[in-house]
Design an enzyme around this catalytic site. Structure first.
Site, short mmCIF file in Angstrom:
data_model
loop_
_atom_site.label_atom_id
_atom_site.label_comp_id
_atom_site.label_asym_id
_atom_site.label_seq_id
_atom_site.Cartn_x
_atom_site.Cartn_y
_atom_site.Cartn_z
CD GLU A 1 -12.25 -9.52 -5.49
OE1 GLU A 1 -12.78 -8.44 -5.79
OE2 GLU A 1 -11.73 -9.73 -4.39
CD GLU B 1 -7.11 -9.64 -4.60
OE1 GLU B 1 -7.74 -8.92 -3.80
OE2 GLU B 1 -7.27 -9.61 -5.83
C1 BG6 Z 1 -10.06 -7.12 -4.23
C2 BG6 Z 1 -9.51 -6.79 -5.59
O1 BG6 Z 1 -11.42 -6.80 -4.22
O2 BG6 Z 1 -9.65 -6.41 -3.14
C3 BG6 Z 1 -8.29 -5.89 -5.60
O3 BG6 Z 1 -9.27 -7.94 -6.36
C4 BG6 Z 1 -8.45 -4.86 -4.51
O4 BG6 Z 1 -8.14 -5.34 -6.88
C5 BG6 Z 1 -8.51 -5.59 -3.17
O5 BG6 Z 1 -7.47 -3.88 -4.51
C6 BG6 Z 1 -8.59 -4.67 -1.98
O6 BG6 Z 1 -9.60 -3.73 -2.15
P1 BG6 Z 1 -9.32 -2.20 -1.98
O7 BG6 Z 1 -10.55 -1.52 -2.34
O8 BG6 Z 1 -8.91 -2.00 -0.58
O9 BG6 Z 1 -8.21 -1.89 -2.93
#
Ligand code: BG6
EC number: 3.2.1.-
Length: 464
Positions: A172, A361
């Protein structure tokens, strides 16, 4: 019949600082994540001997990875996204030689994946860098860090070239604009000009890593990684449309440099208009010409943009400040759920770059309830993932070239934004809680069998 490609990567995605724990074991150095116990937006807290934070143990993947990988294999994963902790390899960033114990850990991890025919997709830097590089050099604000990163990248490419063929540079990368300490090792009160200079150094480092990967792992592929923060105009007012274009360029700028090899004109104008005089050398311009092989991104939500300042109240969003969309529902954490937005984003990225895409993701962070019999009925997670995968398949029908899908947190892990364990994404439950209690035992949720079936049928079991 709509289908995913035959050779499709199915799996899950993790990050070292959110799963491994063992934060000082085997000579690991402190990372920026280790000094931000409250998460990626949290203040820096200097560590003192004997203190402890949730991420110090995380889910103890460092010691339990064989069990976890065999559970991933049972679900049918043919791909697992992990990151290497830079601080396991170069504990201080500028060490004379790499740390053999750290290198050996990832050898074992990749060997374990190979035993189960799981292809590693490896992020070079996921929300962390050596804390010593921040303290002693000023983080990515210092041009010298480019060289330290390149050396780290070349070290791991050389070491794992026989085992790892799929790489990502910075997780990111666009989030540095919103969380400068996590992204580029700069204090949160840094000026925009300072942040953009640090981002420039990181973009050069990313391109140098691409070049090194092509030299050292010629049959490999290396991608960038964007937070896919797709924005919609709140209305059809021309001012809203133009502001939305600009907001989307806030994240597209990173992809434009990494995929096209040069700064786009709109960004140069932004620097001019704001009086930023960035140091961009001819050597930097030359380096940026090494472009990524594919585009990877995270996708959780969309948001809206309005040019009307009075309406511009902030929603609780993932890193980007988004105006809520009145047509969408939100997760328990206020993240607006928009499966069709994933199809739109895939098409936008494909139209813009014409490079293969990889969803690295996606998933739903939610509180799970363990029933008396130990079962966890996470139908909400199944429904979220089902609907997003259906839209990914639609995008493939639209002509988008999609390499794979790795859902975020296939096993519960420590969340990035608030460093919580109660925000769970996994198909596999981990018995550990926000107060640090729990046995760390793993158990399967209902979604475990659901995802297994999706993979086994290459998506045919999805409900459109
Ligand atoms: C993304 C990141 O922003 O979202 C991850 O690459 C992160 O590291 C994921 O865990 C989800 O966000 P969060 O804050 O719910 O863990």
């Amino acid at each position: 019949m709509k289908a995913f490609p035959k050779a499709f990567y199915w799996g899950g995605a993790t990050a070292a600082n959110q799963v491994e724990g063992a934060y000082l074991e085997d000579c690991k150095g402190l990372s920026t994540s280790d000094v931000q116990p409250q998460g990626v937006f949290g203040d820096v807290v200097e560590r003192i001997p004997g203190d402890s934070g949730l991420k110090d143990i995380a889910i103890d993947f460092y010691h339990r990875y064989p069990e976890d990988i065999s559970l991933f294999a049972e679900m049918g994963f043919n791909c697992l996204r992990v990151s290497i902790a830079w601080t396991r390899i170069f504990p201080n960033g500028d060490d004379a030689a790499p740390n053999e114990a750290g290198l050996a850990f990832y050898d074992k991890l990749f060997d374990e994946m190979a035993k189960h025919n799981i292809t590693p997709l490896v992020t070079l830097s996921h929300y962390e860098m050596p804390w010593a590089l921040v303290k002693n050099y000023g983080g990515w604000g210092n041009r010298k860090v480019i060289g330290f990163f390149e050396r780290y990248a070349r070290t791991v490419f050389e070491r794992y070239k026989g085992k790892v063929k799929l790489w990502l540079t910075f997780n990111e990368i666009n989030m540095s604009l919103h969380a400068p300490m996590t992204g580029v090792g700069l204090p949160s009160d840094s000026s925009k000009a300072e942040v953009y200079q640090a981002i420039h150094h990181q973009l050069v480092a990313s391109a140098l890593a691409v070049k090194a990967c092509h030299e050292i792992v010629p049959e490999g592929k290396i991608g960038n990684m964007l937070l896919g923060g797709l924005m919609y105009p709140l209305s059809c007012k021309p001012e809203d449309i133009f502001k939305t274009l600009q907001e989307n360029r806030g994240w597209q700028f990173f992809g434009d440099v990494q995929a096209r090899g040069a700064y786009p004109g709109y960004m140069l104008r932004y620097f001019r208009d704001n009086g930023f005089t960035l140091e961009i050398t001819d050597a930097d311009r030359e380096a940026l010409k090494s472009t990524v092989d594919f585009i990877s991104f995270s996708y959780y939500m969309t948001g809206c943009v309005t040019a009307d300042e009075a309406l511009n109240q902030k929603a609780r969003g993932n890193i980007l400040n988004m105006v809520p969309n009145p047509h969408l529902e939100s997760s328990e954490w206020g993240w607006q759920i928009d499966p069709l937005g994933l199809r739109t984003l895939l098409n936008v990225l494909w139209d813009r770059y014409q490079k293969p895409l990889f969803i690295v993701e996606n998933g739903l962070g939610a509180k799970d309830k363990v029933e008396a019999d130990g079962s966890i009925n996470d139908d909400y997670r199944i429904s979220y993932l089902n609907d997003h995968l259906v839209q990914a398949r639609e995008a493939i029908e639209d002509g988008v070239e999609l390499m794979g899908f790795t859902s975020w947190g296939p096993i519960d892990l420590v969340s990035a934004s608030k460093a919580e364990l109660s925000k769970r994404y996994g198909f596999i439950y981990v018995d550990r809680h926000d107060d640090g209690t729990g046995t760390l035992a793993r158990s399967k949720k209902k979604s475990f069998d659901w995802y297994k079936e999706v993979i086994a049928t290459n998506g045919a079991s999805l409900k459109a």
